[in-house]
Write a protein that holds these residues in place. Structure first.
Motif, PDB file in Angstrom:
ATOM      1  N   LEU A   1       0.825  -1.210   0.000  1.00 62.26           N
ATOM      2  CA  LEU A   1       0.000   0.000   0.000  1.00 62.26           C
ATOM      3  C   LEU A   1       0.860   1.260   0.000  1.00 62.26           C
ATOM      4  O   LEU A   1       0.533   2.239  -0.683  1.00 62.26           O
ATOM      5  CB  LEU A   1      -0.929  -0.013   1.220  1.00 62.26           C
ATOM      6  N   LYS A   2       1.958   1.213   0.758  1.00 63.65           N
ATOM      7  CA  LYS A   2       2.858   2.375   0.797  1.00 63.65           C
ATOM      8  C   LYS A   2       3.494   2.612  -0.564  1.00 63.65           C
ATOM      9  O   LYS A   2       3.577   3.762  -1.040  1.00 63.65           O
ATOM     10  CB  LYS A   2       3.928   2.136   1.859  1.00 63.65           C
TER      11      LYS A   2
ATOM     12  N   ALA B   1       2.263   1.688  -3.417  1.00 62.15           N
ATOM     13  CA  ALA B   1       1.210   2.145  -4.321  1.00 62.15           C
ATOM     14  C   ALA B   1       0.946   3.637  -4.149  1.00 62.15           C
ATOM     15  O   ALA B   1       0.752   4.366  -5.137  1.00 62.15           O
ATOM     16  CB  ALA B   1      -0.068   1.344  -4.072  1.00 62.15           C
ATOM     17  N   ASP B   2       0.952   4.108  -2.896  1.00 60.59           N
ATOM     18  CA  ASP B   2       0.771   5.547  -2.653  1.00 60.59           C
ATOM     19  C   ASP B   2       1.923   6.355  -3.244  1.00 60.59           C
ATOM     20  O   ASP B   2       1.704   7.421  -3.862  1.00 60.59           O
ATOM     21  CB  ASP B   2       0.659   5.806  -1.148  1.00 60.59           C
ATOM     22  N   GLN B   3       3.154   5.853  -3.072  1.00 58.61           N
ATOM     23  CA  GLN B   3       4.306   6.554  -3.643  1.00 58.61           C
ATOM     24  C   GLN B   3       4.238   6.596  -5.170  1.00 58.61           C
ATOM     25  O   GLN B   3       4.504   7.646  -5.789  1.00 58.61           O
ATOM     26  CB  GLN B   3       5.594   5.886  -3.178  1.00 58.61           C
TER      27      GLN B   3
ATOM     28  N   LEU C   1       1.582   6.457  -6.937  1.00 57.47           N
ATOM     29  CA  LEU C   1       0.500   7.356  -7.321  1.00 57.47           C
ATOM     30  C   LEU C   1       0.953   8.810  -7.271  1.00 57.47           C
ATOM     31  O   LEU C   1       0.622   9.613  -8.174  1.00 57.47           O
ATOM     32  CB  LEU C   1      -0.701   7.131  -6.389  1.00 57.47           C
ATOM     33  N   GLU C   2       1.730   9.154  -6.233  1.00 60.13           N
ATOM     34  CA  GLU C   2       2.245  10.522  -6.143  1.00 60.13           C
ATOM     35  C   GLU C   2       3.201  10.821  -7.300  1.00 60.13           C
ATOM     36  O   GLU C   2       3.157  11.912  -7.907  1.00 60.13           O
ATOM     37  CB  GLU C   2       2.961  10.719  -4.800  1.00 60.13           C
TER      38      GLU C   2
ATOM     39  N   LYS D   1       1.211  11.351 -10.431  1.00 59.25           N
ATOM     40  CA  LYS D   1       0.593  12.680 -10.472  1.00 59.25           C
ATOM     41  C   LYS D   1       1.614  13.748 -10.854  1.00 59.25           C
ATOM     42  O   LYS D   1       1.344  14.637 -11.680  1.00 59.25           O
ATOM     43  CB  LYS D   1      -0.016  13.017  -9.107  1.00 59.25           C
TER      44      LYS D   1
END
Length: 272
Positions: free
Chosen positions: A218-219, A221-223, A225-226, A229
């Motif tokens: 999850l971590k 995936a968040d990275q 995603l950032e 963006k």
């Protein structure tokens, strides 16, 4: 008079409905049948106990049901009879004796004629019978020949002390075997508990690792995603800049062509 002594007058005196009277009569009949020697093919007692369970369930929801202590006493006796029938279906006498130990007989006589609860008497009889069967299995004797064994032991008066010592030794062997069986059962239960604890700890460790892996995923995936963006914004800015330069270049080309056409139109007549 103590409450237990007052209850000792018999549960039939406290019956408050016809249903309870029928239950007490059938319960007394079942206790009498359980105390008697029954054939292996006897099926009536099991049917009667099933009927007792149905009557007990109906009595619990009856409008004029007795006190909770009386209901509990009925339940104990019905459960005792049911457990006794299940113990009789076991294969070996040691299993029967072990199952008989976990049975709890009733504490109050069912009828006023009883001095001792019938279920307690049945419990003692069953314990003695299973102990005798265990002794027969241990010594390799046939339980169907008790008379011959008694004759052999009582035939000669001089052999009575020897037979008493032999009986005591046999009883000690039976008790020792029973104790060994209990110790073995306790060891098996302890081993099962240890195995269950080990499996629980292993499962807990696996679940903990899976949770850590999931958290890391999850971590990441968040990275990602950032980062996606950020790159999208940069690409959008770059695209806008490229469009602006292209627009200016096209405007300059159009202006150049327009001026060239005007000059061409003015110069062409003069050439003629």
């Amino acid at each position: 008079m103590a409450p237990a002594e007052g209850a000792g007058h018999g549960l039939a005196i406290m019956a408050a409905s016809r249903l309870e009277l029928n239950l007490v009569r059938l319960l007394s009949r079942c206790e009498a049948m359980a105390a008697e020697k029954r054939d292996p093919d006897e099926w009536r007692l099991e049917k009667y106990v099933g009927a007792l369970e149905d009557m007990l369930q109906a009595l619990k929801v009856h409008a004029s049901k007795p006190a909770s202590e009386v209901i509990n006493e009925y339940s104990w006796k019905v459960d005792f009879l049911k457990g006794m029938l299940q113990a009789e279906k076991l294969t070996t006498s040691s299993e029967k004796a072990l199952a008989n130990q976990f049975l709890a007989p009733g504490r109050v006589p069912t009828t006023a004629r009883e001095r001792v609860p019938a279920t307690k008497t049945v419990h003692l009889q069953s314990r003695a019978r299973y102990t005798s069967e265990m002794r027969s299995e241990l010594l390799g004797t046939d339980s169907a020949e008790p008379e011959m064994e008694v004759r052999k032991r009582t035939g000669v008066a001089e052999s009575q002390p020897v037979n008493e010592k032999q009986s005591a030794a046999e009883l000690d062997l039976v008790l020792q075997r029973h104790q060994n069986l209990q110790e073995k059962l306790a060891e098996e239960m302890l081993g099962l508990a240890r195995s269950l604890k080990t499996n629980t700890l292993a499962a807990q460790s696996v679940i903990k690792k899976d949770n850590q892996t999931l958290s890391h995923s999850l971590k990441m995936a968040d990275q990602n995603l950032e980062k996606l963006k950020t790159e999208s914004e940069r690409l959008e800015q770059h695209t806008q800049k490229s469009v602006n330069w292209l627009l200016w270049a096209m405007l300059i080309i159009v202006c150049f062509i327009f001026i060239s056409m005007i000059l061409f139109i003015r110069i062409m007549p003069k050439l003629k």
